[in-house]
Design a protein around this motif. Structure first.
Motif, PDB file in Angstrom:
ATOM      1  N   PRO A   1       0.814  -1.225   0.000  1.00 14.47           N
ATOM      2  CA  PRO A   1       0.000   0.000   0.000  1.00 14.47           C
ATOM      3  C   PRO A   1       0.843   1.269   0.000  1.00 14.47           C
ATOM      4  CG  PRO A   1      -0.923  -1.593   1.531  1.00 14.47           C
ATOM      5  CD  PRO A   1       0.390  -2.159   1.060  1.00 14.47           C
ATOM      6  N   GLY A   2       1.955   1.273   0.726  1.00  8.44           N
ATOM      7  CA  GLY A   2       2.800   2.471   0.771  1.00  8.44           C
ATOM      8  C   GLY A   2       3.402   2.798  -0.578  1.00  8.44           C
ATOM      9  N   LEU A   3       3.914   1.783  -1.275  1.00  5.12           N
ATOM     10  CA  LEU A   3       4.480   2.016  -2.610  1.00  5.12           C
ATOM     11  C   LEU A   3       3.394   2.455  -3.593  1.00  5.12           C
ATOM     12  CD1 LEU A   3       6.937  -1.015  -2.871  1.00  5.12           C
ATOM     13  CD2 LEU A   3       7.501   1.386  -2.438  1.00  5.12           C
ATOM     14  N   LEU A   4       2.179   1.929  -3.418  1.00  6.53           N
ATOM     15  CA  LEU A   4       1.075   2.309  -4.300  1.00  6.53           C
ATOM     16  C   LEU A   4       0.689   3.776  -4.069  1.00  6.53           C
ATOM     17  CD1 LEU A   4      -0.511   0.851  -6.470  1.00  6.53           C
ATOM     18  CD2 LEU A   4      -2.258   0.299  -4.781  1.00  6.53           C
ATOM     19  N   VAL A   5       0.656   4.198  -2.810  1.00  5.35           N
ATOM     20  CA  VAL A   5       0.375   5.607  -2.503  1.00  5.35           C
ATOM     21  C   VAL A   5       1.454   6.500  -3.119  1.00  5.35           C
ATOM     22  CG1 VAL A   5       0.221   7.332  -0.670  1.00  5.35           C
ATOM     23  CG2 VAL A   5      -0.915   5.134  -0.378  1.00  5.35           C
ATOM     24  N   MET A   6       2.705   6.089  -2.998  1.00  5.85           N
ATOM     25  CA  MET A   6       3.810   6.848  -3.582  1.00  5.85           C
ATOM     26  C   MET A   6       3.637   6.989  -5.100  1.00  5.85           C
ATOM     27  SD  MET A   6       7.914   6.043  -3.435  1.00  5.85           S
ATOM     28  CE  MET A   6       7.817   4.753  -4.689  1.00  5.85           C
ATOM     29  N   LEU A   7       3.245   5.893  -5.758  1.00  2.00           N
ATOM     30  CA  LEU A   7       3.020   5.923  -7.207  1.00  2.00           C
ATOM     31  C   LEU A   7       1.872   6.856  -7.562  1.00  2.00           C
ATOM     32  CD1 LEU A   7       3.497   4.824 -10.079  1.00  2.00           C
ATOM     33  CD2 LEU A   7       1.929   2.942  -9.521  1.00  2.00           C
TER      34      LEU A   7
END
Length: 432
Positions: free
Chosen positions: A178-184
């Motif tokens: 989820p964190g990497l997806l938010v960053m993207l």
């Protein structure tokens, strides 16, 4: 007893709304449970102090100290220059630099405040000079800094694992996707929104010059980049515990700050130590009181009664997940992430397990919601700090911040709740 518990929570919310310091807010709730309820304060206080002696809790002050050192030592600046070397010449690239830099810093410090404290003073003025509206730059840095709650190691996940008796490593892995997806999503949204800004772009370098600049900044940033490699590699490799990794982060940052980047001096190190100690004292006192209040509610079987009350309304899993996410979002609006996890986690976990949501997936759901709450008024501590650092009125920062929440956090909240594999794939891969 449910009525007394609701009164205690109501007193807590009222005190929070009035701006009373967090430890005293929980103290007010405790007094209601003590004077009106059937619980004994002495036994709960002894239990609370025993819990505070848990070695896991030692990771919190150590990560806070490491993050404070990073903000002053020059480590954050080196990371920022390295990321900027790749995309600084692209329209919207500076916003991507802010987002990625905050994610990297989150992977080192475990805190949501470190990103805005370390990156804000460097990048917000630079973004404003390049044509970004100052309020937008502030909102982006504030929102991206909360990636520190999702990109492991995360102090929030340490506390969640502690209070729910869930593997901390599994909790770390659950929020990474989820964190990497938010960053993207933040990066893509920034590139899209930057089309309407009158930006001053750097001259596009030739390929040879780009390689040369990336190599130069990469060499300069190598000591800083080694920090997340050492910390995360040690934790996931089973070499060190999260507490030991936090200690390593502090020990490693000292020679890097003093001798390599030279941002640390004896004088400012003493100031850094004082700031970290002040923050740790307030946080630990808040954790103590909130843990005791949570234990009192548990002893009175409030979580079980809450599950029964909610099931009397509906047993539909989708409807319940929507209700839980709304509750977590509003909780994040009035308290900080640690408070929300300690108070709400043990209360809602029985409900989540009853509808088939694992504690590890619930960790990710709580993580994304509490991160979103950190930039949503009235609490919005990270947003207020960002506005102060960015020298802009909070009222001007709120509209772009809400836009970023809508395109960054909300879709990930939905995906984390509806698609278990987003949060469970990595924990299962590592055998959790």
């Amino acid at each position: 007893m449910v009525e007394i518990a609701l009164l205690a929570i109501a007193i807590l919310v009222i005190l929070l709304t009035l701006g009373v310091p967090l430890p005293y807010c929980f103290g007010g709730g405790l007094m209601v449970m003590y004077f009106i309820g059937d619980t004994t304060m002495k036994g709960n206080m002894l239990w609370g102090y025993q819990q505070m002696g848990n070695p896991v809790i030692l990771a919190i002050p150590l990560f806070i100290l490491a993050g404070t050192i990073m903000a002053e030592s020059g480590i954050a600046a080196a990371l920022l220059r390295f990321v900027n070397a790749f995309v600084g010449h692209i329209r919207g690239g500076l916003g991507v630099v802010a987002t990625v830099s905050c994610a990297i810093i989150g992977a080192i410090s475990g805190s949501g405040l470190t990103g805005v404290a370390a990156i804000g003073p460097l990048l917000i003025p630079e973004m404003a000079a390049k044509g970004y509206p100052r309020e937008y730059a502030t909102a982006l840095v504030a929102n991206a800094s909360l990636l520190g709650l999702l990109i492991p190691p995360s102090v929030t996940m340490i506390v969640y694992g502690w209070v729910t008796d869930t593997s901390i490593l599994a909790c770390f892995l659950s929020t990474l996707g989820p964190g990497l997806l938010v960053m993207l999503f933040f990066s893509l949204a920034n590139i899209w929104m930057s089309r309407k800004f009158d930006l001053v772009l750097d001259k596009k370098p030739s390929f040879s010059k780009l390689v040369s600049n990336v190599s130069k900044q990469g060499f300069n940033a190598a000591p800083a980049l080694l920090m997340p490699i050492i910390i995360l590699g040690g934790i996931y490799g089973g070499i060190v515990t999260p507490t030991e990794a936090a200690a390593i982060a502090v020990i490693y940052s000292l020679p890097v700050g003093f001798l390599i980047y030279k941002g640390l001096t004896i004088k400012n190190f003493l100031v850094i130590g004082k700031e970290a100690a002040t923050a740790v004292g307030a946080i630990m006192l808040m954790i103590l009181f909130s843990m005791i209040l949570s234990q009192m509610l548990t002893l009175e079987s409030i979580p079980q009664k809450l599950v029964q009350a909610i099931f009397s309304i509906t047993e539909n899993k989708i409807a319940l997940l929507i209700l839980v996410n709304i509750l977590l979002f509003f909780t994040g609006m009035i308290v900080n992430d640690l408070t929300a996890v300690i108070l709400i986690g043990p209360l809602l976990l029985p409900l989540m397990t009853a509808i088939g949501v694992s504690p590890v997936q619930f960790a990710a759901i709580m993580g994304v919601n509490t991160a979103m709450g950190g930039v949503t008024p009235p609490y919005a501590s990270v947003l207020y700090l960002g506005a102060r650092i960015g020298n802009v009125k909070v009222t001007k920062v709120i509209p772009p911040a809400m836009t970023l929440i809508a395109v960054g956090y909300l879709p990930v909240v939905v995906l984390t709740s509806a698609w278990p594999d987003l949060s469970l794939f990595l924990p299962r891969l590592f055998g959790y």
